[in-house]
Motif scaffolding. Structure first.
Motif, mmCIF file in Angstrom:
data_model
loop_
_atom_site.group_PDB
_atom_site.id
_atom_site.type_symbol
_atom_site.label_atom_id
_atom_site.label_comp_id
_atom_site.label_asym_id
_atom_site.label_seq_id
_atom_site.Cartn_x
_atom_site.Cartn_y
_atom_site.Cartn_z
ATOM 1 N N LEU A 22 29.981 47.073 50.326
ATOM 2 C CA LEU A 22 30.995 47.780 48.950
ATOM 3 C C LEU A 22 32.119 46.817 48.822
ATOM 4 O O LEU A 22 32.466 46.425 47.761
ATOM 5 C CB LEU A 22 31.098 49.214 49.456
ATOM 6 N N GLY A 23 32.696 46.357 50.220
ATOM 7 C CA GLY A 23 33.734 45.624 50.051
ATOM 8 C C GLY A 23 33.694 44.191 49.375
ATOM 9 O O GLY A 23 34.357 43.688 48.471
ATOM 10 N N LYS A 24 32.275 43.812 49.353
ATOM 11 C CA LYS A 24 32.111 42.386 48.962
ATOM 12 C C LYS A 24 31.876 42.612 47.374
ATOM 13 O O LYS A 24 32.300 41.948 46.611
ATOM 14 C CB LYS A 24 30.795 41.983 49.477
ATOM 15 N N ILE A 25 31.202 43.671 47.063
ATOM 16 C CA ILE A 25 31.045 44.289 45.559
ATOM 17 C C ILE A 25 32.529 44.321 44.943
ATOM 18 O O ILE A 25 32.855 43.543 43.866
ATOM 19 C CB ILE A 25 30.341 45.399 45.534
ATOM 20 N N ALA A 26 33.401 44.780 45.730
ATOM 21 C CA ALA A 26 34.991 44.977 45.362
ATOM 22 C C ALA A 26 35.583 43.747 44.841
ATOM 23 O O ALA A 26 36.037 43.522 43.785
ATOM 24 C CB ALA A 26 35.620 45.618 46.012
ATOM 25 N N GLY A 27 35.116 42.802 45.944
ATOM 26 C CA GLY A 27 35.915 41.374 45.872
ATOM 27 C C GLY A 27 35.577 40.647 44.546
ATOM 28 O O GLY A 27 35.838 39.956 43.965
ATOM 29 N N TYR A 28 33.843 40.732 44.592
ATOM 30 C CA TYR A 28 33.229 40.044 43.403
ATOM 31 C C TYR A 28 33.834 40.453 42.091
ATOM 32 O O TYR A 28 33.871 39.661 41.167
ATOM 33 C CB TYR A 28 31.785 40.317 43.539
ATOM 34 N N THR A 29 33.902 41.858 42.117
ATOM 35 C CA THR A 29 34.396 42.563 40.710
ATOM 36 C C THR A 29 35.580 42.091 40.403
ATOM 37 O O THR A 29 36.082 41.632 39.457
ATOM 38 C CB THR A 29 34.196 44.138 40.837
ATOM 39 N N THR A 30 36.513 41.919 41.415
ATOM 40 C CA THR A 30 37.959 41.543 41.181
ATOM 41 C C THR A 30 38.070 39.916 40.780
ATOM 42 O O THR A 30 38.742 39.480 39.799
ATOM 43 C CB THR A 30 38.765 41.888 42.188
ATOM 44 N N LEU A 31 37.416 39.305 41.786
ATOM 45 C CA LEU A 31 37.857 37.894 41.780
ATOM 46 C C LEU A 31 36.798 36.993 40.404
ATOM 47 O O LEU A 31 37.087 36.310 39.965
ATOM 48 C CB LEU A 31 37.531 37.145 42.953
ATOM 49 N N ARG A 32 35.463 37.549 40.464
ATOM 50 C CA ARG A 32 34.716 36.998 39.658
ATOM 51 C C ARG A 32 34.662 37.408 38.110
ATOM 52 O O ARG A 32 35.045 37.005 37.261
ATOM 53 C CB ARG A 32 33.315 36.974 40.176
ATOM 54 N N LEU A 33 34.334 38.812 38.002
ATOM 55 C CA LEU A 33 34.091 39.369 37.090
ATOM 56 C C LEU A 33 35.311 39.669 36.209
ATOM 57 O O LEU A 33 35.572 39.321 34.816
ATOM 58 C CB LEU A 33 33.404 40.941 37.247
ATOM 59 N N VAL A 34 36.272 40.260 36.725
ATOM 60 C CA VAL A 34 37.563 40.572 36.112
ATOM 61 C C VAL A 34 38.468 39.146 36.015
ATOM 62 O O VAL A 34 38.843 38.780 34.741
ATOM 63 C CB VAL A 34 38.591 41.459 36.744
ATOM 64 N N GLY A 35 38.198 38.369 36.921
ATOM 65 C CA GLY A 35 38.875 37.102 37.199
ATOM 66 C C GLY A 35 38.209 36.262 35.784
ATOM 67 O O GLY A 35 39.035 35.433 35.222
ATOM 68 N N ASN A 36 36.903 36.448 35.381
ATOM 69 C CA ASN A 36 36.416 35.486 34.163
ATOM 70 C C ASN A 36 37.120 35.781 33.136
ATOM 71 O O ASN A 36 37.106 34.939 31.998
ATOM 72 C CB ASN A 36 34.886 35.728 34.234
ATOM 73 N N ILE A 37 37.329 37.115 32.983
ATOM 74 C CA ILE A 37 38.217 37.471 31.638
ATOM 75 C C ILE A 37 39.205 36.752 31.267
ATOM 76 O O ILE A 37 39.559 36.405 30.057
ATOM 77 C CB ILE A 37 38.165 39.039 31.622
ATOM 78 N N PHE A 38 40.073 36.583 32.353
ATOM 79 C CA PHE A 38 41.303 35.778 32.246
ATOM 80 C C PHE A 38 41.248 34.436 32.438
ATOM 81 O O PHE A 38 42.285 33.608 32.223
ATOM 82 C CB PHE A 38 42.436 36.393 33.076
ATOM 83 N N GLN A 39 40.117 33.784 32.806
ATOM 84 C CA GLN A 39 39.946 32.281 32.806
ATOM 85 C C GLN A 39 39.383 31.733 31.452
ATOM 86 O O GLN A 39 38.498 31.798 31.185
ATOM 87 C CB GLN A 39 39.024 31.961 33.836
ATOM 88 N N PRO A 40 40.376 30.795 31.036
ATOM 89 C CA PRO A 40 39.713 30.124 29.594
ATOM 90 C C PRO A 40 38.707 29.338 30.081
ATOM 91 O O PRO A 40 38.492 28.477 30.929
ATOM 92 C CB PRO A 40 40.986 29.714 29.094
ATOM 93 N N ILE A 41 37.779 28.913 28.804
ATOM 94 C CA ILE A 41 36.799 27.996 29.105
ATOM 95 C C ILE A 41 37.069 27.108 28.118
ATOM 96 O O ILE A 41 37.032 27.207 26.779
ATOM 97 C CB ILE A 41 35.094 28.594 28.793
ATOM 98 N N ARG A 42 37.150 25.573 28.410
ATOM 99 C CA ARG A 42 37.581 24.514 27.508
ATOM 100 C C ARG A 42 36.637 23.445 27.917
ATOM 101 O O ARG A 42 36.817 22.552 28.803
ATOM 102 C CB ARG A 42 38.901 24.101 27.730
ATOM 103 N N ASN A 43 35.320 23.610 27.472
ATOM 104 C CA ASN A 43 34.342 22.562 27.938
ATOM 105 C C ASN A 43 34.699 21.204 26.877
ATOM 106 O O ASN A 43 35.111 21.058 25.735
ATOM 107 C CB ASN A 43 33.032 22.930 27.260
ATOM 108 N N ALA A 44 34.445 20.198 27.679
ATOM 109 C CA ALA A 44 34.721 18.703 27.100
ATOM 110 C C ALA A 44 33.562 18.276 26.408
ATOM 111 O O ALA A 44 34.020 17.359 25.497
ATOM 112 C CB ALA A 44 35.045 17.663 28.389
ATOM 113 N N GLU A 45 32.754 18.988 26.094
ATOM 114 C CA GLU A 45 31.661 18.440 25.530
ATOM 115 C C GLU A 45 30.918 19.744 24.462
ATOM 116 O O GLU A 45 31.044 20.790 25.045
ATOM 117 C CB GLU A 45 30.368 17.775 26.176
ATOM 118 N N PRO A 46 30.454 19.430 23.556
ATOM 119 C CA PRO A 46 29.851 20.540 22.643
ATOM 120 C C PRO A 46 28.357 20.652 23.215
ATOM 121 O O PRO A 46 27.945 19.873 23.655
ATOM 122 C CB PRO A 46 29.730 19.801 21.192
#
Length: 434
Positions: free
Chosen positions: A46-70
């Protein structure tokens, strides 16, 4: 050979995506290894799920994606690791329409900044499926669904998000180098659902525990891989044997040293620290004239600095910075347990000695290298010492011929030209499906 269908329910799709996680082999992994993947304690899961949710799922929302190629209309080379990148990068160099892509937060080792990213921000929207999926999987996978409920949680949403990405970017095709990770399998199912052609380039030795081969085009290294995939289930799509593309430039540099003077020791996450330590102490004491280099797997998080303190003469290879072939060109012999490095060493005419650093019964000769005569087994340290002594006196120049069953181009006019063969077959296939 027909095309595989996409499972119609969330539970069935997750069962397909996570099928390797529900095998007897995975469940029987050593506790130390399983703990790093999925903790035994439910509260820790459960703790691992909480960490995954915070760092990955929520973190992805605030992490912009700027790809160098189309990414629109391109041939995607989908990678989930540094090894995948090494296996597919040649296609990026030979095709102007090819781009390397990975999931938003996927760790790709030394190539982390060189890969375009697929947004996973919307993955968070699909976690309402988790209770239903867990209940359904308890019915089909039994207690293992509960034991690995954190892995089920992590896998949710990949399929839906990747379907959306495919509709948005409309890639010409997706080329994979992995067929069993949850995100790779989710993308494969998404491609089937959206009608996007898929190809597969084998990146390492396979086993009969892998999922059935389910790509439109599969470029395998040799007969060994095809025989093992036939044991996994029905083989779908068209299959060609192309050799090992990532080995091309190194096959021209076979090790022709008449004796062994440099020995590499490769370990993976299954190998026990105590056994590795004991083996190194024995070898360094018995063979003071030899140069030994220790190479942990790039995914091994253990700290082996203590070995340097115990044995100042011991060299180290950082798998995150040095490719396996760069490492092997500096060796005359390899000692390892269950790793495809045995095959790569043999291709370069390097002595390959199989010695187990763990007692995990289900992985004994996991790839069949000993059974097929590719590597020589030592069951005890004295036996290992005897084998090594023999090769310090004479090393044959034709060891590489042991790898013919694993590499279809070895000994043919196309030896060392697997990249050209694979790129040509892929181009012909793309023209037929365009």
């Amino acid at each position: 050979m027909g095309k595989s269908a996409v499972p119609s329910t969330v539970t069935a799709r997750l069962r397909d995506i996570l099928q390797l996680r529900f095998t007897d082999l995975f469940a029987a992994l050593p506790a130390r290894v399983l703990e790093s993947i999925s903790p035994a304690n439910p509260l820790k899961r459960l703790g691992k799920i909480a960490g995954y949710t915070t760092l990955r799922l929520v973190g992805n929302i605030f992490q912009p994606i700027r790809n160098a190629e189309p990414l629109h209309g391109k041939v995607w080379l989908y990678v989930v690791s540094q090894n995948n990148y090494d296996s597919l990068h040649f296609l990026r160099e030979t095709r102007s329409d090819a781009v390397l892509v990975a999931g938003q937060s996927k760790q790709i080792g030394r190539y982390q900044a060189q890969v375009n990213r697929l947004s996973l921000r919307r993955k968070l929207l699909y976690y309402w499926q988790f209770p239903l999926a867990l209940l359904g999987l308890l019915g089909t996978a039994g207690h293992r669904a509960w034991r690995f409920f954190d892995l089920i949680f992590n896998a949710i949403g990949y399929y839906e998000v990747y379907r959306r990405a495919l509709r948005h970017y409309q890639p010409k095709a997706v080329v994979f180098a992995n067929d069993h990770n949850d995100d790779a399998r989710a993308l494969l199912l998404a491609c089937r659902a959206e009608g996007v052609p898929t190809a597969y380039v084998q990146h390492a030795s396979v086993s009969a525990n892998f999922p059935p081969l389910g790509f439109d085009l599969s470029l395998l290294e040799g007969q060994d891989a095809l025989d093992k995939y036939r044991q996994c289930g029905p083989v779908h799509g068209h299959v060609e044997l192309v050799g090992m593309p990532k080995a091309d430039e190194f096959l021209r540099r076979k090790n022709l040293s008449p004796v062994v003077r440099r020995v590499g020791i490769a370990c993976n996450v299954l190998d026990e620290t105590t056994a590795l330590t004991t083996t190194l102490s024995y070898l360094l004491a018995q063979f003071p004239a030899l140069t030994f280099t220790f190479r942990p797997h790039p995914g091994d998080a253990r700290n082996f600095r203590f070995l340097q303190e115990q044995h100042p003469q011991l060299l180290f290879s950082d798998a995150r910075q040095e490719s396996v072939f760069e490492f092997l060109t500096k060796q005359d012999a390899l000692i390892a347990a269950d790793t495809s490095t045995h095959l790569e060493a043999t291709l370069l005419n390097i002595v390959s000695l199989y010695y187990r650093f763990n007692a995990h019964a289900t992985t004994d000769d996991y790839y069949g290298y000993v059974a097929r005569g590719l590597a020589e087994r030592a069951r005890t340290l004295p036996e290992l010492g005897t084998l090594l002594t023999r090769y310090t006196q004479h090393k044959p120049t034709d060891l590489y011929r042991r790898a013919v069953y694993y590499n279809a181009t070895l000994g043919t006019s196309e030896e060392g030209h697997s990249q050209e063969r694979a790129a040509r077959l892929l181009a012909e296939w793309l023209e037929s499906v365009a």
